[in-house]
Structure formats: structure tokens, C-alpha cells
Scaffold this motif. Structure first.
Motif, PDB file in Angstrom:
ATOM      1  N   PHE A   1       0.859  -1.168   0.000  1.00 44.83           N
ATOM      2  CA  PHE A   1       0.000   0.000   0.000  1.00 44.83           C
ATOM      3  C   PHE A   1       0.893   1.215   0.000  1.00 44.83           C
ATOM      4  CE2 PHE A   1      -2.064   3.652   1.580  1.00 44.83           C
ATOM      5  CZ  PHE A   1      -3.245   3.627   0.897  1.00 44.83           C
TER       6      PHE A   1
ATOM      7  N   GLU B   1       8.833  -5.320  -4.884  1.00 43.65           N
ATOM      8  CA  GLU B   1      10.205  -4.797  -4.858  1.00 43.65           C
ATOM      9  C   GLU B   1      11.183  -5.805  -4.249  1.00 43.65           C
ATOM     10  OE1 GLU B   1       9.741  -1.186  -2.599  1.00 43.65           O
ATOM     11  OE2 GLU B   1       9.996  -2.208  -0.694  1.00 43.65           O
TER      12      GLU B   1
ATOM     13  N   LEU C   1       4.706   6.537  13.046  1.00 47.82           N
ATOM     14  CA  LEU C   1       5.593   7.625  13.459  1.00 47.82           C
ATOM     15  C   LEU C   1       4.861   8.942  13.219  1.00 47.82           C
ATOM     16  CD1 LEU C   1       8.773   6.366  11.582  1.00 47.82           C
ATOM     17  CD2 LEU C   1       8.463   6.338  14.069  1.00 47.82           C
ATOM     18  N   PHE C   2       5.212   9.941  14.011  1.00 43.53           N
ATOM     19  CA  PHE C   2       4.598  11.256  13.753  1.00 43.53           C
ATOM     20  C   PHE C   2       5.581  12.352  14.118  1.00 43.53           C
ATOM     21  CE2 PHE C   2       3.729  12.984  17.998  1.00 43.53           C
ATOM     22  CZ  PHE C   2       3.992  11.869  18.781  1.00 43.53           C
ATOM     23  N   THR C   3       5.353  13.522  13.531  1.00 43.88           N
ATOM     24  CA  THR C   3       6.175  14.685  13.871  1.00 43.88           C
ATOM     25  C   THR C   3       5.295  15.914  13.796  1.00 43.88           C
ATOM     26  OG1 THR C   3       8.221  15.885  13.367  1.00 43.88           O
ATOM     27  CG2 THR C   3       6.968  15.078  11.488  1.00 43.88           C
TER      28      THR C   3
ATOM     29  N   GLY D   1       2.136  -1.621   4.117  1.00 42.06           N
ATOM     30  CA  GLY D   1       2.524  -0.304   3.615  1.00 42.06           C
ATOM     31  C   GLY D   1       2.010   0.821   4.486  1.00 42.06           C
ATOM     32  N   SER D   2       2.641   1.973   4.327  1.00 33.76           N
ATOM     33  CA  SER D   2       2.251   3.148   5.110  1.00 33.76           C
ATOM     34  C   SER D   2       2.049   4.335   4.193  1.00 33.76           C
ATOM     35  CB  SER D   2       3.340   3.485   6.129  1.00 33.76           C
ATOM     36  OG  SER D   2       3.585   2.379   6.956  1.00 33.76           O
TER      37      SER D   2
ATOM     38  N   LEU E   1       1.943   8.760   4.215  1.00 35.01           N
ATOM     39  CA  LEU E   1       2.103  10.026   4.931  1.00 35.01           C
ATOM     40  C   LEU E   1       0.750  10.717   4.958  1.00 35.01           C
ATOM     41  CD1 LEU E   1       5.344  11.502   3.314  1.00 35.01           C
ATOM     42  CD2 LEU E   1       5.128  10.678   5.671  1.00 35.01           C
TER      43      LEU E   1
ATOM     44  N   LEU F   1      -4.295  12.281  -4.256  1.00 32.50           N
ATOM     45  CA  LEU F   1      -4.146  12.052  -2.820  1.00 32.50           C
ATOM     46  C   LEU F   1      -4.860  13.134  -2.008  1.00 32.50           C
ATOM     47  CD1 LEU F   1      -2.586   9.748  -1.379  1.00 32.50           C
ATOM     48  CD2 LEU F   1      -0.937  11.492  -0.707  1.00 32.50           C
ATOM     49  N   LYS F   2      -5.122  14.266  -2.665  1.00 31.22           N
ATOM     50  CA  LYS F   2      -5.818  15.362  -1.988  1.00 31.22           C
ATOM     51  C   LYS F   2      -7.270  14.996  -1.672  1.00 31.22           C
ATOM     52  CE  LYS F   2      -2.784  18.653  -1.599  1.00 31.22           C
ATOM     53  NZ  LYS F   2      -2.443  19.146  -0.270  1.00 31.22           N
TER      54      LYS F   2
ATOM     55  N   LEU G   1       2.893  11.683  -6.468  1.00 28.34           N
ATOM     56  CA  LEU G   1       1.501  11.239  -6.355  1.00 28.34           C
ATOM     57  C   LEU G   1       1.114  10.860  -4.932  1.00 28.34           C
ATOM     58  CD1 LEU G   1       1.648   9.081  -9.543  1.00 28.34           C
ATOM     59  CD2 LEU G   1       0.044  10.956  -9.218  1.00 28.34           C
ATOM     60  N   PHE G   2       2.019  10.185  -4.223  1.00 28.16           N
ATOM     61  CA  PHE G   2       1.630   9.594  -2.945  1.00 28.16           C
ATOM     62  C   PHE G   2       2.298  10.231  -1.719  1.00 28.16           C
ATOM     63  CE2 PHE G   2       0.507   6.181  -5.902  1.00 28.16           C
ATOM     64  CZ  PHE G   2      -0.776   5.905  -5.472  1.00 28.16           C
ATOM     65  N   GLU G   3       3.337  11.049  -1.917  1.00 31.56           N
ATOM     66  CA  GLU G   3       4.048  11.591  -0.755  1.00 31.56           C
ATOM     67  C   GLU G   3       4.062  13.120  -0.706  1.00 31.56           C
ATOM     68  OE1 GLU G   3       7.823   9.675  -1.183  1.00 31.56           O
ATOM     69  OE2 GLU G   3       7.044   7.716  -0.606  1.00 31.56           O
TER      70      GLU G   3
ATOM     71  N   PRO H   1       2.114  15.431  -1.864  1.00 34.45           N
ATOM     72  CA  PRO H   1       0.894  16.199  -1.550  1.00 34.45           C
ATOM     73  C   PRO H   1       0.689  16.460  -0.056  1.00 34.45           C
ATOM     74  CG  PRO H   1       0.407  14.566  -3.222  1.00 34.45           C
ATOM     75  CD  PRO H   1       1.813  14.276  -2.739  1.00 34.45           C
ATOM     76  N   VAL H   2       1.289  15.640   0.826  1.00 32.79           N
ATOM     77  CA  VAL H   2       1.072  15.849   2.255  1.00 32.79           C
ATOM     78  C   VAL H   2       1.677  17.179   2.714  1.00 32.79           C
ATOM     79  CG1 VAL H   2       3.174  14.789   3.226  1.00 32.79           C
ATOM     80  CG2 VAL H   2       1.030  14.602   4.459  1.00 32.79           C
TER      81      VAL H   2
ATOM     82  N   LEU I   1      10.264  12.275  11.603  1.00 34.56           N
ATOM     83  CA  LEU I   1       9.718  10.909  11.683  1.00 34.56           C
ATOM     84  C   LEU I   1      10.843   9.917  11.948  1.00 34.56           C
ATOM     85  CD1 LEU I   1       7.270  10.965   8.611  1.00 34.56           C
ATOM     86  CD2 LEU I   1       6.683  11.277  11.012  1.00 34.56           C
TER      87      LEU I   1
ATOM     88  N   HIS J   1      11.754   7.425  15.204  1.00 39.31           N
ATOM     89  CA  HIS J   1      11.933   5.977  15.054  1.00 39.31           C
ATOM     90  C   HIS J   1      13.246   5.526  15.694  1.00 39.31           C
ATOM     91  CE1 HIS J   1      12.020   1.996  13.302  1.00 39.31           C
ATOM     92  NE2 HIS J   1      13.149   2.271  12.670  1.00 39.31           N
TER      93      HIS J   1
ATOM     94  N   THR K   1      14.739   1.239  -1.043  1.00 39.71           N
ATOM     95  CA  THR K   1      13.547   1.603  -1.808  1.00 39.71           C
ATOM     96  C   THR K   1      13.252   3.092  -1.605  1.00 39.71           C
ATOM     97  OG1 THR K   1      11.190   1.181  -2.139  1.00 39.71           O
ATOM     98  CG2 THR K   1      11.996   0.924   0.096  1.00 39.71           C
TER      99      THR K   1
ATOM    100  N   TRP L   1      10.332   4.280  -1.742  1.00 38.08           N
ATOM    101  CA  TRP L   1       8.985   4.386  -1.165  1.00 38.08           C
ATOM    102  C   TRP L   1       9.059   4.482   0.358  1.00 38.08           C
ATOM    103  CZ3 TRP L   1       4.506   4.688  -3.980  1.00 38.08           C
ATOM    104  CH2 TRP L   1       4.595   4.358  -5.338  1.00 38.08           C
ATOM    105  N   LEU L   2       8.586   5.588   0.904  1.00 38.36           N
ATOM    106  CA  LEU L   2       8.517   5.695   2.361  1.00 38.36           C
ATOM    107  C   LEU L   2       7.543   4.660   2.897  1.00 38.36           C
ATOM    108  CD1 LEU L   2       8.471   9.571   2.672  1.00 38.36           C
ATOM    109  CD2 LEU L   2      10.400   8.011   2.916  1.00 38.36           C
ATOM    110  N   SER L   3       6.624   4.207   2.043  1.00 38.69           N
ATOM    111  CA  SER L   3       5.603   3.254   2.493  1.00 38.69           C
ATOM    112  C   SER L   3       6.212   1.934   2.937  1.00 38.69           C
ATOM    113  CB  SER L   3       4.555   3.034   1.401  1.00 38.69           C
ATOM    114  OG  SER L   3       4.961   2.058   0.472  1.00 38.69           O
ATOM    115  N   THR L   4       7.336   1.550   2.362  1.00 40.54           N
ATOM    116  CA  THR L   4       7.920   0.257   2.740  1.00 40.54           C
ATOM    117  C   THR L   4       9.365   0.359   3.243  1.00 40.54           C
ATOM    118  OG1 THR L   4       8.304  -0.068   0.362  1.00 40.54           O
ATOM    119  CG2 THR L   4       6.497  -1.293   1.332  1.00 40.54           C
ATOM    120  N   ARG L   5       9.907   1.577   3.353  1.00 39.20           N
ATOM    121  CA  ARG L   5      11.282   1.707   3.817  1.00 39.20           C
ATOM    122  C   ARG L   5      11.343   1.485   5.333  1.00 39.20           C
ATOM    123  NH1 ARG L   5      14.184   7.255   2.842  1.00 39.20           N
ATOM    124  NH2 ARG L   5      13.572   6.916   0.684  1.00 39.20           N
TER     125      ARG L   5
ATOM    126  N   MET M   1      13.799   2.631   7.475  1.00 42.35           N
ATOM    127  CA  MET M   1      14.366   3.785   8.196  1.00 42.35           C
ATOM    128  C   MET M   1      15.423   3.383   9.216  1.00 42.35           C
ATOM    129  SD  MET M   1      11.405   6.558   8.785  1.00 42.35           S
ATOM    130  CE  MET M   1      10.268   7.063   7.518  1.00 42.35           C
TER     131      MET M   1
END
Lengths: 159, 413
Positions: free
Chosen positions: A58, A65, A87-89, A116-117, A119, A150-151, B130-132, B134-135, B176, B180, B272, B274-278, B280
Motif C-alpha cells: 500500500f 520490490e 511515526l509522527f512529527t 505499507g504506510s 504520509l 491524494l488530496k 503522487l503519494f508523498e 501532496p502531504v 519521523l 523511530h 527503496t 517508497w517511504l511506504s515500505t522503507r 528507516m
């Protein structure tokens, strides 16, 4: 080097102020297209599972991968638009280094039933509270206002 | 081609928060000229190949490599740009010499980041669009009516636009990751603050450093949270500066009037994006060092490495990297620091140059700044901070927020 006298006033040297007009279209791709089209009509997310290692991606991807294999059509499935904060900041400055009007809580949210995560901005009345592990749900735009980006996820809030 | 490869020339400019006195090309000329003089080579005759390390968007040029030959002595010569940190450049130079095609290769990396007026926005551009990204907030959008792909009659809706103006600074990711690291290892914010104190103090003995300071742990702890738990003083400030190295094969090196410092091993690795699966955990540094240790024949890094310069662009990164490199046990780097083992007088002097916290963040030149300190120490030219009995040193760099990539180089006498 023959620079014996140095400039100390940064605005006095001759310069040219230029910029790059660098605007792009970023296509969502096959997996992104499916994900965002689903999000426009539903209040849930889509994820994909690797047929070899069972890792659940996700945001969904068309390939794994770790195994470098394709993820077939039948490995797509629906997951709730909820998760727990990994995690948060609390961000207090903008991209120019100026103070934001209000600090923003940004979380990395592990989406339920996936590996998956995502932001996301987290809305909370008490920004200083411990948020790690807290379960949150996505607050989405009304369906008729969604654009397929994503918006469409406005923010996450505690359940 | 089993020939050893040495660093035979080093050159650097002063590092400054801004350099209004010179253009970026003049900055490069200065460092390269010093490196060639140090090595005793004429770039127009003796250097066989030239490598620069740069990132187009930091530079403000498309096809940046087209802009480099003249100021480094490389016109009408083999020349290329590595899109990455300076240690990637050293690795490429090593491989070029190994082929036997080249005997002498120069490597250059610099930062002229003060020229970039929209630094935060350029770094935000490194997040997945697309996925990161925009936040961080809204994207300023032009009205494309009239452009060929957006016909006048039916302008397409502006996707993703909003009334908000502020985008969040891209360094939020460090907040973040630091959270961690602290939770996983039990390291404290105070220990991270102590890294800042140590490195800024070390920088007093590095003439080119720009952010040397005599401060206390309290000063760091009292600086404001920008991305909790990252505080203002946990972040290395941006600087301009340039570094150049000259490398040569053993036979050529021995003909030059300089003590050769051997590049014994290097490695690099990308996680990777992708922060979604890294994960850290700075696994990129672990994998890169495994590769470099193997090449250099190092089996017990804790015992064999005498000095370390590791990426400290955020204070916690120094401790995280020392653990990833196997120079400290997991979660124990903070204790080593408290015990004074990372000081100049300790068992593992770390960032004796002042690191990025003391010297400043010089972007793609970061790996060369770390390497510069190691080579200077191995040559015995480090002045007041000169270590005794130093034979093997490690330099490590990370590509910065939001990347999970990095490189390692090992040098020996």
C-alpha cells in the motif's frame, strides 16, 4: 587564485535572477490509476499482495520490490481507509523556513491489513500528545468533490 | 588490472553560508587548481579523465555536465558528471583507473546552494509526486490555458489546487526518522544534542568550517522544535564550498612528490524510494559498508578503523550511521559518545572535522568533505586535531532528505 579583495554585501555583486519553468504531468500509472479511480467512488483503499512473498503493498503496486515479480489482477483487494500511526512529527516551518500559522502534525500511517504506510496530516486537538500506535481513519472529501488525487484524503483523525 | 589506487591531490575552498564574491564556476576553479597544485599535475596534460558530482536542480541548470569542463581543465577531454555524492565520484574514478585506460582522474563536488532561492521546494520535489509530496500542502499551479496540451476552449480543471499557500518544509521526514531511531534504540534527545556540541567544537580546528561554536547541550535542547523531536540546532545549516581530489594508479602516484593515501575500498547502496515500505534503519549505510569492508579486507571494523567521518546532517544521523557501519553496537553509539569515545581523544574519533553540523551541509560535496578530513589525518596534516597512530579511516555519506541512499569509502596509509 587572484581574488584578493572579497565582496561582503550579498546584494551588491552583479547577478541575473532566473528561474526554471519546470512543470510536469505525473501520470498515476496503471496501479495508481486503478487506486485513484476506486478512491473517487469508494471510501476504502486498494492494496496488492505479492504472489510469492505475500507482502501487501500500500499504495498498491504492479510488482514486488523484494521478489521482482509481477502482481496479477487477482491479487488486488480492498482494505479499510484506516490505520495506526507508526511515526509522527509536528512541523512548524514552511518550505521557505518561515513559521507556519499553525503547526501541522504529520504521521506515517500503517494502513490496516497491509505492510505499507502513507504520509498523512493528522488532525488532533492536542498536538503534543503521544500518537504512536493510535488508530486513525481517513477523512475523505465528499464523493462529488473528489478528483482522483491524494488530496481526496483531507486528513486522518482518531477513531 | 590489480593495481592500487591512491589519492594524490586534495584541494578545497573555504566554506561559507554564502559566497557572493565568486560564481559557482570560479568556486570550482579555485578548489581544482589547489588539488592539481597539491598533486603536482597539469590538468591539461596529466589528468586523463574528469568527474564532477552534482544534481541539476541544486545547480539550476539542465544538463549540468555540459557546464563543467572549462573551470576544471577538462575541455576536449573525457569528462562526465555523476548525479550523486562525491564518494560515488571517487568510486567511479577508482573503476576508471582499474580499467587501465586512465592513470590520473580528478573528482570534484561542490555546493553553491546559496544561489538556490527555493531550496525547500526543490527538496520537496524529491518526494513521490503522487503519494508523498501532496502531504506537504498545495502545489502552486500555473494557468495552462493557451499551452498546446490545454486547448483554450476547454481548459482542464486544476487538479489538486487549494486556497492554502504554505507548503511544509521537506525536513519533516527527519522528525519521523529521528523518532523511530530514538524509540528503537533508547537513545535520548540529549545524546543527539551532545553530537551537535562535539561537532561544532571540533570545527574550531578546521580552518574551512563555517559553523564552529562553543555551545552546551542545554543550548541545543532549548532551541525550538522544528520537526519534533528535531530541533533547530540538530540540523546542519547549508553552506557553499567546493572540494576536488586527484586520484592516480600506484606507479604514477610514486612518481609524484606526495604521500599517497590509498583508496582501499568503497561501496554504495540504495534502499527503496517508497517511504511506504522503507525501514528507516539506515540499511543503505550498512550494505555500503559491508561492500567496502570486504573490498578493503576489513573483518573487524571496530578494531581496525581508527577514525570515522560519518554523515551528520541531522544530529541523530551520526549515531544511527555509526551503528549501521558496525562501529557501534545497535543502540550503543549514544553511550560511546557520553563516554567520550567519539572525541578526538577517544577510541573512535568521529567527525573530527566538525562534520556537517560544524562545517555546514555542503550537499553533494559532503562525502568529499568527510574524505578530505580522513586523507588530511592520514597524511598527518590535521594540525591541532591530528591523531596519533591513524592508519585506516572511513568516510560515509548519505544523499540527504528524503533519500535512502549512501556511499562509503575506506582510506589507508
Amino acid at each position: 587564485m587572484t581574488f584578493l579583495e572579497k565582496q561582503t554585501d550579498p546584494t551588491s555583486p552583479m547577478h541575473w535572477r532566473g528561474n526554471m519553468q519546470a512543470d510536469y504531468l505525473y501520470l498515476s500509472g496503471v496501479a495508481g490509476d486503478k487506486f485513484f479511480k476506486h478512491l473517487m467512488k469508494n471510501d476504502t483503499f486498494l492494496a496488492t499482495k505479492c504472489p510469492e512473498c505475500n507482502k501487501v503493498f500500500f499504495p498498491p503496486r504492479l510488482y514486488c520490490e523484494d521478489c521482482f515479480c509481477e502482481i496479477p489482477e487477482e491479487k488486488w483487494f480492498e482494505v479499510p481507509s484506516k490505520g495506526s500511526i507508526k511515526l509522527f512529527t509536528i512541523a512548524t516551518i514552511d518550505s521557505y523556513g518561515k513559521k507556519l500559522k499553525e503547526p501541522k502534525v504529520i504521521g506515517l500511517i500503517n494502513i490496516d491489513q497491509t505492510d505499507g504506510s502513507l504520509l498523512g496530516v493528522i488532525k488532533t486537538d492536542k498536538p503534543d500528545e503521544e500518537l504512536q500506535g493510535v488508530h486513525v481513519e481517513a477523512v475523505l472529501k465528499p464523493k462529488d468533490k473528489r478528483e482522483g488525487t491524494l488530496k481526496d484524503i483531507l486528513y486522518f483523525k482518531k477513531k | 588490472m590489480n593495481r592500487r589506487i591512491a589519492i594524490v591531490g586534495i584541494g578545497n575552498t573555504d566554506f561559507n553560508s554564502m559566497t557572493p564574491d565568486v560564481s559557482w564556476k570560479e568556486l570550482m576553479f579555485e578548489a581544482c587548481q589547489k588539488a592539481y597544485i597539491d598533486a603536482g599535475v597539469d590538468p591539461r596534460k596529466d589528468v586523463d579523465s574528469f568527474i564532477t558530482c552534482a544534481e541539476d536542480f541544486y545547480e539550476g541548470f539542465s544538463i549540468f555536465d555540459e557546464f563543467v569542463p572549462d573551470q576544471i581543465g577538462a575541455t576536449l577531454r573525457p569528462c562526465c558528471t555523476v548525479c550523486g555524492d562525491g564518494i560515488y565520484g571517487l568510486g567511479n574514478a577508482f573503476m576508471q583507473i582499474k580499467t587501465g585506460q586512465m592513470d590520473v582522474v580528478s573528482v570534484e563536488a561542490h555546493s553553491k546552494i546559496s544561489d538556490l532561492l527555493t531550496f525547500g521546494d526543490v527538496v520537496l520535489h524529491a518526494y513521490d509526486p503522487l503519494f508523498e509530496k501532496p502531504v506537504s500542502g498545495p502545489v502552486e499551479r500555473q494557468n495552462y490555458v493557451g499551452s498546446p496540451s490545454y486547448p483554450k476552449e476547454k481548459p482542464k480543471p486544476i487538479v489538486g489546487s487549494s486556497n492554502e499557500k504554505n507548503r511544509i518544509h521537506p525536513y519533516f521526514l527527519a522528525g519521523l526518522e529521528m523518532q523511530h531511531y530514538l524509540k528503537k534504540t533508547g537513545t535520548t534527545e540529549e545524546q543527539c544534542a551532545q553530537v551537535v556540541v562535539k561537532n561544532k567544537k571540533n570545527a574550531f580546528n578546521t580552518p574551512y568550517a563555517d559553523y564552529e561554536a562553543n555551545i552546551s547541550v542545554e543550548d541545543v535542547m532549548n532551541s525550538e522544535y522544528l520537526f519534533k523531536p528535531v530541533k533547530r540546532l540538530d540540523i546542519s545549516p547549508n553552506v557553499d564550498g567546493c572540494i576536488a581530489f586527484v586520484l592516480a594508479d600506484e606507479k604514477t602516484a610514486k612518481k609524484l612528490d606526495v604521500e599517497p593515501i590509498w583508496l582501499k575500498g568503497f561501496g554504495w547502496c540504495s534502499e527503496t524510494p517508497w517511504l511506504s515500505t522503507r525501514k528507516m534503519n539506515a540499511d543503505y549505510a550498512k550494505m555500503a559498508s559491508d561492500m567496502a569492508y570486504k573490498m578493503a579486507g576489513i573483518t573487524n571494523p571496530k578494531k581496525e578503523i581508527n577514525i570515522a567521518e560519518v554523515d551528520d546532517r541531522f544530529s541523530y544521523k551520526e549515531l544511527q550511521h555509526l551503528e549501521a557501519l558496525g562501529l557501534a553496537d545497535s543502540g550503543k553509539a549514544g553511550k560511546l559518545l557520553e563516554d567520550g569515545e567519539l572525541d578526538i581523544s577517544g577510541s573512535l574519533p568521529t567527525n573530527t572535522s566538525g562534520g556537517s553540523l560544524g562545517v555546514g551541509n555542503c550537499f553533494e560535496a559532503t562525502g568529499l568533505q568527510k574524505s578530505l578530513e580522513i586523507v588530511t589525518q592520514l597524511r598527518g596534516h590535521a594540525g591541532k586535531k591530528q591523531l596519533s597512530d591513524v592508519d585506516i579511516g572511513i568516510a560515509q555519506s548519505w544523499r540527504g532528505i528524503p533519500s535512502g541512499s549512501g556511499a562509503v569509502a575506506i582510506f589507508g596509509r
